[in-house]
Structure formats: C-alpha cells, structure tokens
Design a protein around this motif. Structure first.
Motif, PDB file in Angstrom:
ATOM      1  N   GLU A 185      -2.247   8.921  -1.586  1.00 13.73           N
ATOM      2  CA  GLU A 185      -2.027   7.536  -1.975  1.00 13.73           C
ATOM      3  C   GLU A 185      -0.720   7.390  -2.756  1.00 13.73           C
ATOM      4  N   MET A 186      -0.469   8.346  -3.621  1.00 18.94           N
ATOM      5  CA  MET A 186       0.771   8.263  -4.399  1.00 18.94           C
ATOM      6  C   MET A 186       1.977   8.337  -3.493  1.00 18.94           C
ATOM      7  N   ASN A 187       1.877   9.208  -2.549  1.00 21.40           N
ATOM      8  CA  ASN A 187       3.019   9.334  -1.641  1.00 21.40           C
ATOM      9  C   ASN A 187       3.225   8.042  -0.871  1.00 21.40           C
ATOM     10  N   LYS A 188       2.134   7.432  -0.454  1.00 16.71           N
ATOM     11  CA  LYS A 188       2.264   6.172   0.276  1.00 16.71           C
ATOM     12  C   LYS A 188       2.973   5.139  -0.591  1.00 16.71           C
ATOM     13  N   LEU A 189       2.546   5.062  -1.818  1.00 19.80           N
ATOM     14  CA  LEU A 189       3.175   4.093  -2.725  1.00 19.80           C
ATOM     15  C   LEU A 189       4.645   4.410  -2.904  1.00 19.80           C
ATOM     16  N   TRP A 190       4.885   5.674  -3.036  1.00 16.91           N
ATOM     17  CA  TRP A 190       6.260   6.114  -3.281  1.00 16.91           C
ATOM     18  C   TRP A 190       7.141   5.746  -2.100  1.00 16.91           C
ATOM     19  N   VAL A 191       6.620   5.998  -0.922  1.00 19.33           N
ATOM     20  CA  VAL A 191       7.367   5.665   0.288  1.00 19.33           C
ATOM     21  C   VAL A 191       7.587   4.157   0.358  1.00 19.33           C
ATOM     22  N   ARG A 192       6.572   3.447  -0.043  1.00 23.25           N
ATOM     23  CA  ARG A 192       6.651   1.993   0.081  1.00 23.25           C
ATOM     24  C   ARG A 192       7.735   1.407  -0.819  1.00 23.25           C
ATOM     25  N   MET A 193       7.997   2.091  -1.893  1.00 21.73           N
ATOM     26  CA  MET A 193       9.064   1.621  -2.793  1.00 21.73           C
ATOM     27  C   MET A 193      10.346   1.365  -2.037  1.00 21.73           C
ATOM     28  N   GLN A 194      10.561   2.203  -1.047  1.00 18.45           N
ATOM     29  CA  GLN A 194      11.789   2.121  -0.277  1.00 18.45           C
ATOM     30  C   GLN A 194      11.909   0.759   0.412  1.00 18.45           C
ATOM     31  N   LEU A 195      10.770   0.228   0.759  1.00 13.71           N
ATOM     32  CA  LEU A 195      10.786  -1.004   1.550  1.00 13.71           C
ATOM     33  C   LEU A 195      10.918  -2.244   0.681  1.00 13.71           C
ATOM     34  N   GLU A 196      10.746  -2.053  -0.598  1.00 13.10           N
ATOM     35  CA  GLU A 196      10.822  -3.206  -1.476  1.00 13.10           C
ATOM     36  C   GLU A 196      12.263  -3.647  -1.630  1.00 13.10           C
ATOM     37  N   GLY A 197      12.421  -4.934  -1.733  1.00 16.05           N
ATOM     38  CA  GLY A 197      13.754  -5.451  -2.029  1.00 16.05           C
ATOM     39  C   GLY A 197      14.668  -5.397  -0.818  1.00 16.05           C
ATOM     40  N   PRO A 198      15.748  -6.133  -0.871  1.00 14.17           N
ATOM     41  CA  PRO A 198      16.676  -6.200   0.256  1.00 14.17           C
ATOM     42  C   PRO A 198      17.473  -4.921   0.419  1.00 14.17           C
ATOM     43  N   GLY A 199      18.123  -4.831   1.555  1.00 14.75           N
ATOM     44  CA  GLY A 199      18.811  -3.590   1.920  1.00 14.75           C
ATOM     45  C   GLY A 199      19.951  -3.210   1.007  1.00 14.75           C
TER      46      GLY A 199
END
Lengths: 785, 301
Positions: A185-199
């Motif tokens: 779960e932590m890894n999923k969250l961590w990965v998801r951070m990447q998708l937050e915010g604009p490019g």
C-alpha cells in the motif's frame, strides 16, 4: 498552491508545530490527571495538524516527528490500564469514534500496538485490521506517513511475533503478511505521488519522492530483520510478493529503489538461492529504470559474498549463478530496446567483474561475456558515446587486472573482437592499457602465436587505421610509440627459432606503421634482433652444420631491411647509429662482408642524407668509435674505411670540429689489444694535421674577434699526445710534447687573464707522471715544464 | 410568613413513586427547561405499580371531590403547542370525594399496560408518558401532580437483515460501489462496509459518511419535515484511484439515535439514512443516501 514560496511553507510549518505544541500541552495535563477523555480529545486535535496539504514532504516530516514524540507518550499512557481504567478492547473502539479519519487512524494504530502487546486478541487479526483501516487515507503523503507510523509503532511487536513465538510458522507469516500488505500500500501511495499535480513540477515531485523512499524501504528492512523469515518464507512469500509489487507498479523511481533495496537488505545467501526469481523481474521493469546499476550492485554483492569463504563457492556453482546472471542480462538488454549502449556495456562489465571474482578459473565464462558484448556492439553502428567507450575499456581492462598476466587475456578469442568496436582513440587507449599491464607484471610473451594475437590487439598503435585523419597529440603519440618500443623488449623466447619468428612477426606488423612510427619501433626491434644474434654467437659451436633457420646471416638480412625502412622516414641519424650497431654485431660474428656492407650503408647515409653540420660531427665521431673497435676487416677494407673517415673528418665545416674529428681519427690507427693496428706514423700524421687545423682555427679567431681564441683545442691535442706517448708510440716524442706545451704557453700569453683549468690539470698530470718514477717517470723526465 | 407562603402554595404535597423505584433503571430525560432529570424506564406490557402519597400542608384540611391517577401517553406537535394528543389514557380512582386531614397513601396499579410507542423528544414533536394525579376540588382549581417516565421498547434482532449494496456513479466520471453489511442496525451497532472505486476521473478530496435523521410530522399539507445530520464521519482522506476499496467502520454508540419510528399514531415518523458524501477538489459534493432501519435491542448487560 503549487507555486508556494519557501517562506510560506516555513510559516505553515511553524503554525503546524505551534498547533501540535499547544494541544500537546493540554494532552500532557490530561495525562497527568489520568483524564482519558481529554487525552483523546487533545491528541485528536493535535493530530489534526497533520491533515495539512500545504507542506512539502520534508516539512511534513518535521511536523510528523513532533506529533510522533507525543504519541509515544500517549502510548505509554494507553499501556497503563490502571491510569485510565478502560480495557484495551474498549479503548480500541473508543478511539474509533473520532470523526476525522487521520487522527482516528493514528490513535487506532497507537492503541492497536498496545493491544497487540497485551496479547488479548490474536495479533494477526489486529494487524490485518490496522493495515486495512489505513486504506482510508488515500492522500499520498499523509497516507505514507500514517503507514510509516504504523510500521514504526508495530515494529518491535512484529519482531517479537516473528521471532519469539517459539518458531511458530503461522505467527511469522502473520507478521510477514502484515508488512507485505503495508509495504504494498505504501508503495502504491508513493507511486501515486508522481501523478499528483501538473507535469511542470514533475522534477520537483521526483525530488520529493526520493525524500520519502526510506519510508517505503523501511518495510523491507523490517522484513529482513525478522528472524523467522527464513529462506523458505523468503522464497515462497516475501520475494514473490515484493517483486510482484515492483513489477506491477510500473514506476521507474520505485522500481529502481525497491530492486536496489531488496538487494541491499536481504542476505546474500538468499539472493543466491532466489537468483532466478530476482533476475526474472529485471527485464520486466520499465525501460527507463536504471536496471544496470541494480544488477551491478547485485553482482557486486554476490561476488563479495563468494569471496567471503570457499564454502559458498560451491553454492554458486550449484545454482549456476553465472548462467543465470548472463541470461538475465541478455534478456534485459533485449527487452530494453532503448537502453543506450553504455548501459548494456556497463552490465557486461559488472558481469565480467563478477565472473572474474567468482570464477577466476573459468576463462570460457570471460570469453562468453565478451562474446555477448561483441554481439551487442555489432548491432549498433559505432560507439560514439564517450561513456560507452569508457565502459568498454573497463570491460577489457578487467581481465588484464585480474590475471596479472596478459598472456591469459590473449587466450580469450573474443577479446580482439570487442576491441574492433572501439573508435581509434579508445582503441589506442586500450592498447596502452594492455601494454602497461604487460609492463607492470613483467610478462614475457614467448610464442609467436601470442605475439601475433597481441599485435592484432594493439594494432591501433602499430599502424594508422583506416580513417586516422584526426589530429594527433604529439605528446601522446610519442608516449604510445615509446610504449610499443618497450613492449617489443618483452617479447622474448630463449629458443632462437621461435625468437626469430617473433621478430619476423613484429617486423611484419611494425613495417606497416609508416614513417612516423618507425623511428620508435625499429630501434627496439633492431636491438631485440641483435640480442638474438649475440645469443646465437654464444652458442655457435653447438649448432654448426645443421640447417638452422635462425642464422646470424639471416638476421642481418632482416636487420638491414629494417634499417632501410628508416630511410623512408627519413631518419638518417638513427639509421646510421643502428647500422653501426649492426656492424659491431656482425664484427662479433666474424662476418666481414656483412660488417662492411653495413659500413657502406653508413657512408652512403653520411654522404647523401646527413647534411646538417652538427649531425655530421656526431656521425663522424660515432663512425670513428665503431670503426675503431672493428677487427674483422682485412687490411684493404679497413684502409678504405679509415681513409674515408679521415677524409670526411677533415672536411667538416667548422675548424674546431675538424680538428677534433681529425685527432679522434688517430685512434683508428692505434688499437689497443693483442693484434691491434699500431701505425704510429699515421697517428702522428693525424695529430699534426689536427694541430695545423687548430692553428688555423686560432688565427681565424684572432682575426675575427681581434683576440686569440681559447687554447682548448691545443690542450686537447696535447692530451692525445700524452696518451700515445704513454702507450709507447715511438713517433710521439717528449720533444714534440715539449714543443706543444711551449706553443700553448705562447698562445696563453695573449690573454693572461684566463687561466685554463684544463691546461692546468694536464700539466699537473705530467708533473705527477714525472714524480712517479719508474719507467713512466723516466719517460716523462725529459719533458720540461 | 408561613401563612403567606401557604396561601399561594397548594394545600397539600403529592408524591408519586413506583413500587420498584429503587431497582428500576433510570434514564436521563431532557425537560423543557433544558434540565436533565433521571426518570424511571418502562417498556410496553409492563405493569406500572406504585403509590401516591398525599400530605396536606400544615395539617390543613383538604376538601376534594375525589382523587384519581391517570396514565397518559401524549403526542405534542410543536406547531400545535400546548395541544396534547393522548393516544393512551388509563384512569384509576384513588379516593372517593371527602376530606383529607393527614398524610395518606394510595397504592395504584396499571397492569400490563400497552405502551406501543417509545418516548421521543424530537425537533418538532414530543411523545411522552406521564402519570397524572388529580385532586378534584370545587370552586378552587384541581391540584395536579405529574410524574413523567420513559418507555423504550425492544425489538429482537430482525430475521431478515440484508446487506445494502449498490453501484452508483456519474457516467465516465465516477463509479463506485458501496456496501453496508446490514440494512437494520441496533442503536449500539457498528456499521461495517466498504466502498469500491470502480472508476475515478475526478479528483476527490475526501469522503464522509453521514447519519441523517429525518423527522416528519403532521400529515397532508401540514407536513413538516426536519432533517438533521447526527453524525459526520470521515471515511477517506485524499484521492483514491481505480480499484481502491475504502473500509467503513462506524460505531453508532456515540450518537444519540432512536429507533426508526414509522408513522407513529399517524402523527409523525422518524427515519434514518446513511448519506455517503464525496467531495472533489472544487468542493463539489456527490452523494448517495440510503435508508437504514434502526431498532432497539435489549441490552443484556
């Protein structure tokens, strides 16, 4: 919100900390008075500060740590039922009444850890419950920190469960399951951070994420610390699950970090036993992942492990570590089409390093690695990336360093094929490395085949390659060629036949080197050949009559070819010297013709090529020196040569040079030794002629500069007189010497200011000889000073 | 002084007490003046037994036309304040007309009283039970004393208690499936459930589960509906991605809930709803409301 300044962030952090401190104050009061209600209330309020979205991970971490410290105190309070009077079961429910999820879950985790410790409920269920409830926080940063808190607070309990519980496999599995779940779960969250915010803030994101990687990796660390996790569990559960997550998350940062983490935290032994599984994951990661570094580290670790004890080596063989690694690397390269050449080569370098460390005896492995590298290299046009070429150099240098013996490397058939793929410059660098390795280890290359291979390897240095139009650095070029020259001396075999072969091969190669290289390489080769000549000369007696291929004659033929090649350079001075050397060697072999031929060449060179007057002076002196020592010549031949020499001496441009050359020529007529020529008359002739020239020189000087020149020349001639006088040349009389001394003294009166040290020493010598008495003393007696 | 006081005070004191007053459970009851008092708790079919003590003040003679005790079940609608509607009314004569000289005790008993409705104190309506002792007098007003008590009725766990499961969404935007383990909950129950995110194309900020109470009073055009959010429980913080499932665990005990009341005496209803609210980053709210049935389970402890 995205473009927040650092100042604002500081402010928000300060506010957050103030909030935490404020509530912590009341929390402490509540704890002191054992007031559970207030304790829960204020702790929830305190934890509400963690609900902020305004802070970067670093700042959030600061805030988190503040709250964390307070929670430790709260945990102590929860532990002590006597203080609050509520059973841990009820407490577990009570904290869940909080309306906000984040404070609720922090409190739940805190109570949960106390609950587990109390053993009032199965740890498994509690752990599952906690890890499940944490799903509620989906915000990446907050979720990561919450789960990190969970991991942190449950850590000691897990280690207990995983290790203490009388080795009960089930409880170990419970702990493992929990950590794996939390990790996932932590890894999923961590990965998801990447998708937050604009490019556009991607880079910043990535930086922030890197700051948080430890939180995720911590789980793996805890897993590795649980004693109950044996190889079986690791193989069956831990690794497959972790790898599954790694592969599925499809995030390069995560994949890289986690792969590295796996390799770093778990024991080498496990890696070795699960190598296949671990490696299978490598080709499956994102193409942008720097998997080569990961693999390199793995191989690095494994090779260190292999080095740790001899016992483990058998394990390596058992699991066929090399084959597996090699296959994995091939697959990775195959899959990651976009991997730059440097990546692939780096991988091969690591594999090679591994091979050399673990299986130093398996040259075929080394060859295999190089072969694979060749395959890869041949699929790309030409190496232009400087880093890639650097790696190739590393690849090629590794076996050299390992074996301390270049001969071994020469056995590797793919070695030259790899070198072919280097650009010219690097090829040279590599060739230098090879040579240096040979030099350093003093390796003697003793067979013609090896020499052939070696020269094939270093051909970049030996000749111009097809497109060598690029600017050469003069200095580098000299260094290179000097190295080649040095190398030639390392090629040696005691067996004359083989040695001759070697020389022929080397000549064949160096011949192609062109005018720029020959002056460097030919002398070495010539001396190498001359050494052989001397060797043959030494054992001549034994091999007479046989049809020996390696006869001095043959070698001399070869030598003259070699030296002739220099004329193309042109480098007449060098050729001249070498001819003289050869002539001397021929002299040693009693080969008059050959020697004469060499001298002929010398004079031809002198006449045709050497125009520079200074060079002429040097050449003449060299010729005189060499000729003086020759003893094979018949009288006519010798006369011809000496005659020529004297003539050339007298025709030098400058008078002092003439003078010196001529008096040096006198030695040609006076050779010490049993059957040396002692032609006193001609000696005197030479000296007189020298005196005449000296006189002329003196006069020229006085006319030109209105003062008489130094008397050095006279003193030098005086020394010659003395030499022959001592040697017993009848033509040199004490009177003549006396006369010369007087002449010098007269000349000296011209300028009394300078007292000549040379003259003084010479006179002192005469004095000494006079006083010595005996035959010599008597001889000198007649000289008056 | 005493005379003066006595002149405005009723001439006698009336005490109503229950036979098992000491052992009977007491529950808090909020009075109109905002104060909370503890009162006895009964349930339907119980016998209400006790005694009334009348004590004339200063041994003054009290003349009366009879003493009675009534058990009343009343519904009071606030828009019609002061107008009580009695749905239950039982009377016991305690004394024939006469005079009271001294303290006198009258036992009373209402056996197995039907009290179908629970006491309820809502926003617009109140349902209460009282014991009312009346000393009827000529010329001067009757002397009346009330004793309120609370009725709670327990229901056995329902035999059918289906889970609530439903897929809802906005096309191509948000699809979720939620699941509550039961449709009927007792007052101290826990709502367990899960929300699956099948499709998420909007950036959610958080998700709450609300318990809403809907009280409707009156009928026809005079229907008043009052909805109150009793609980707001945050389920999720942050934006989930597709495939995520969020657990629900909501303990009902901290909230002041009542059972669901269905059309009580045609006067009012109280219904409970679970309202799932999703809020996106622009503070738009998406919600789905589900009715749940609340019931009162007999507490064993």
């Amino acid at each position: 919100m995205l473009l927040i300044g650092a100042e604002d962030e500081e402010k928000w952090l300060a506010e957050g900390i103030a909030g935490v401190q404020h509530n912590a104050f009341y929390l402490h009061r509540a704890l002191d008075s054992n007031n559970l209600r207030d304790a829960l209330k204020y702790s929830a309020q305190m934890l509400s500060e963690l609900r902020t979205s305004k802070l970067s991970p670093q700042k959030y971490y600061e805030l988190y740590m503040r709250a964390f410290d307070e929670l430790r105190i709260l945990e102590m309070f929860f532990k002590d039922e006597s203080k609050h009077g509520v059973s841990v079961v009820d407490l577990y429910e009570l904290v869940q009444h909080a309306g906000n999820i984040l404070p609720r879950l922090y409190l739940l985790c805190t109570v949960g850890s106390v609950y587990i410790k109390s053993k009032e409920a199965p740890a498994k269920e509690l752990l599952q419950d906690l890890v499940e409830m944490c799903h509620g926080v989906q915000h990446p940063i907050r979720g990561l920190f919450l789960r990190s808190y969970l991991a942190q607070i449950s850590r000691d309990k897990l280690l207990d469960i995983g290790s203490d519980y009388e080795g009960d496999a089930d409880t170990v599995m419970d702990a493992v399951e929990f950590i794996l779940e939390n990790f996932t779960e932590m890894n999923k969250l961590w990965v998801r951070m990447q998708l937050e915010g604009p490019g556009r803030v991607r880079e910043k994101r990535e930086k922030e994420r890197s700051a948080l990687q430890e939180l995720v990796g911590k789980n793996l660390h805890v897993l590795s610390q649980i004693e109950g996790v044996d190889l079986e569990i690791y193989k069956e559960t831990v690794l497959p699950r972790v790898l599954e997550q790694v592969v599925n998350c499809k995030d390069d940062l995560s994949q890289y970090y986690l792969m590295d983490c796996i390799i770093q935290v778990f024991p080498d032994e496990y890696h070795l036993q699960t190598l296949e599984m671990l490696l299978a994951a490598c080709p499956q990661v994102q193409p942008t992942v720097d998997i080569k570094t990961v693999l390199s580290r793995l191989m690095d670790r494994l090779s260190k492990y292999a080095a740790s004890s001899a016992d483990v080596l058998t394990e390596f063989l058992q699991v066929e570590a090399f084959t597996k690694l090699s296959n994995a690397i091939e697959k990775v390269i195959e899959v990651q089409v976009d991997m730059p050449a440097v990546g692939a080569i780096t991988l091969y370098v690591s594999l090679l390093t591994f091979t050399l460390r673990v299986h130093p005896d398996r040259l075929d492995y080394v060859d295999q690695v190089l072969g694979a590298c060749v395959k890869k290299l041949s699929s790309i046009p030409k190496l232009e990336d400087s880093r890639a070429t650097k790696q190739v150099v590393a690849l090629l240098s590794a076996p050299l360093e390992k074996y301390n013996d270049t001969v071994t490397a020469l056995k590797i058939s793919n070695y030259p094929r790899v070198m072919d793929h280097l650009d010219n410059g690097t090829n040279k660098v590599m060739a230098m490395v090879i040579i240096e390795s040979i030099m350093k280890n003093n390796t003697c290359i003793s067979t013609a085949d090896k020499v052939e291979v070696l020269f094939e390897l270093i051909k970049g240095l030996i000749k111009d390659l097809d497109s060598a139009t690029d600017e050469l650095d003069e200095e580098d070029f000299k260094d290179e060629q000097n190295s080649v020259a040095k190398l030639i001396h390392m090629l040696y075999n005691n067996e004359p036949e083989e040695m001759l072969k070697i020389i022929c091969i080397v000549w064949k190669h160096t011949m192609a080197g062109g005018p720029k290289r020959l002056p460097f390489t030919v002398p070495s080769l010539v001396f190498s050949a001359l050494r052989l000549v001397r060797q043959l000369q030494g054992q001549e007696g034994d091999i007479v009559g046989e049809e020996v291929p390696a006869t001095p004659k043959k070698i001399f033929q070869l030598l003259s070819q070699m030296i002739e090649a220099l004329s193309a350079v042109p480098s007449p001075e060098l050729a001249l010297r070498l001819y003289l050397q050869c002539a001397e060697a021929a002299n040693g072999c009693d080969l008059e013709y050959v020697a004469y031929e060499f001298f002929t060449q010398v004079f031809v060179l002198y006449e045709e090529e050497i125009a520079n007057s200074k060079a002429q002076v040097t050449a003449i002196h060299l010729i005189i020196g060499a000729l003086q020592r020759m003893n094979v010549f018949s009288v006519e031949n010798r006369d011809t040569l000496t005659h020529k020499t004297t003539r050339y001496s007298a025709r030098l441009l400058k008078k002092p040079d003439q003078c010196r050359a001529v008096y040096a020529c006198s030695h040609l007529f006076w050779v010490d030794g049993q059957d040396g020529i002692r032609d006193g008359e001609r000696v005197l002739l030479c000296l007189k002629r020298a005196l005449r020239i000296a006189n002329a020189a003196q006069q020229m000087a006085s006319i030109a500069r209105d003062s008489s020149g130094p008397v050095t020349l006279f003193v030098e001639i005086l020394n010659k007189y003395l030499y022959y006088f001592e040697k017993g040349n009848k033509q040199i009389t004490a009177a003549a010497i006396q006369h010369l001394i007087e002449l010098i003294n007269t000349e000296m009166q011209g300028d009394s200011a300078t007292s000549d040290a040379f003259l003084a020493s010479t006179l002192r010598y005469i004095q000494f000889q006079k006083q010595r008495g005996g035959v010599m003393g008597a001889k000198f007696e007649s000289i008056k000073l | 002084m005493n005379y003066l006081v006595g002149a405005f005070k009723p001439p006698c004191n009336i005490f109503i007490s229950f036979a098992d007053g000491r052992s009977r459970k007491q529950v808090p009851l909020k009075k109109e003046n905002g104060k909370t008092v503890m009162v006895a708790l009964f349930q339907s079919q119980e016998s209400i037994v006790g005694e009334v003590v009348i004590e004339p003040v200063h041994r003054k003679k009290v003349e009366h036309n009879g003493v009675k005790i009534e058990l009343l079940g009343q519904i009071e609608l606030y828009f019609d304040r002061g107008n009580f509607y009695d749905f239950t009314s039982l009377v016991r004569e305690l004394d024939i007309p006469g005079e009271l000289y001294e303290r006198k005790t009258y036992p009373f008993e209402f056996s197995t009283v039907e009290m179908p409705y629970e006491s309820y104190n809502g926003v617009n309506v109140r349902l209460r039970y009282i014991l009312k002792v009346t000393i009827s007098r000529n010329y001067v007003g009757n002397i009346v004393e009330y004793q309120e008590f609370v009725v709670r009725n327990y229901t056995p766990p329902p035999s059918i208690n289906n889970i609530i499961k439903m897929e809802v969404g906005i096309e191509d935007c948000l699809h979720i499936e939620f699941e509550y383990s039961k449709s009927k909950y007792h007052l101290k129950d826990v709502i367990i459930g899960k929300i699956y995110f099948l499709l998420v194309r909007i950036k959610l900020k958080n998700m709450d589960l609300e318990i809403r109470c809907r009280e409707s009073t009156g009928s026809g055009p005079n229907t008043y509906v009052e909805t109150e959010t009793l609980a707001k429980f945050e389920l999720m913080d942050g934006a989930p991605v597709r495939g995520e499932s969020i657990p629900i665990r909501l303990f009902l005990s901290p909230y002041e809930l009542t059972p669901t009341y269905q059309n009580i005496n045609n006067k009012f209803s109280v219904k409970y709803y679970l309202n799932l609210v999703l809020v996106d980053e622009e503070d738009r709210r998406y919600f789905k409301q589900q009715e749940i049935t609340m019931y009162r389970l007999l507490e064993t402890s």
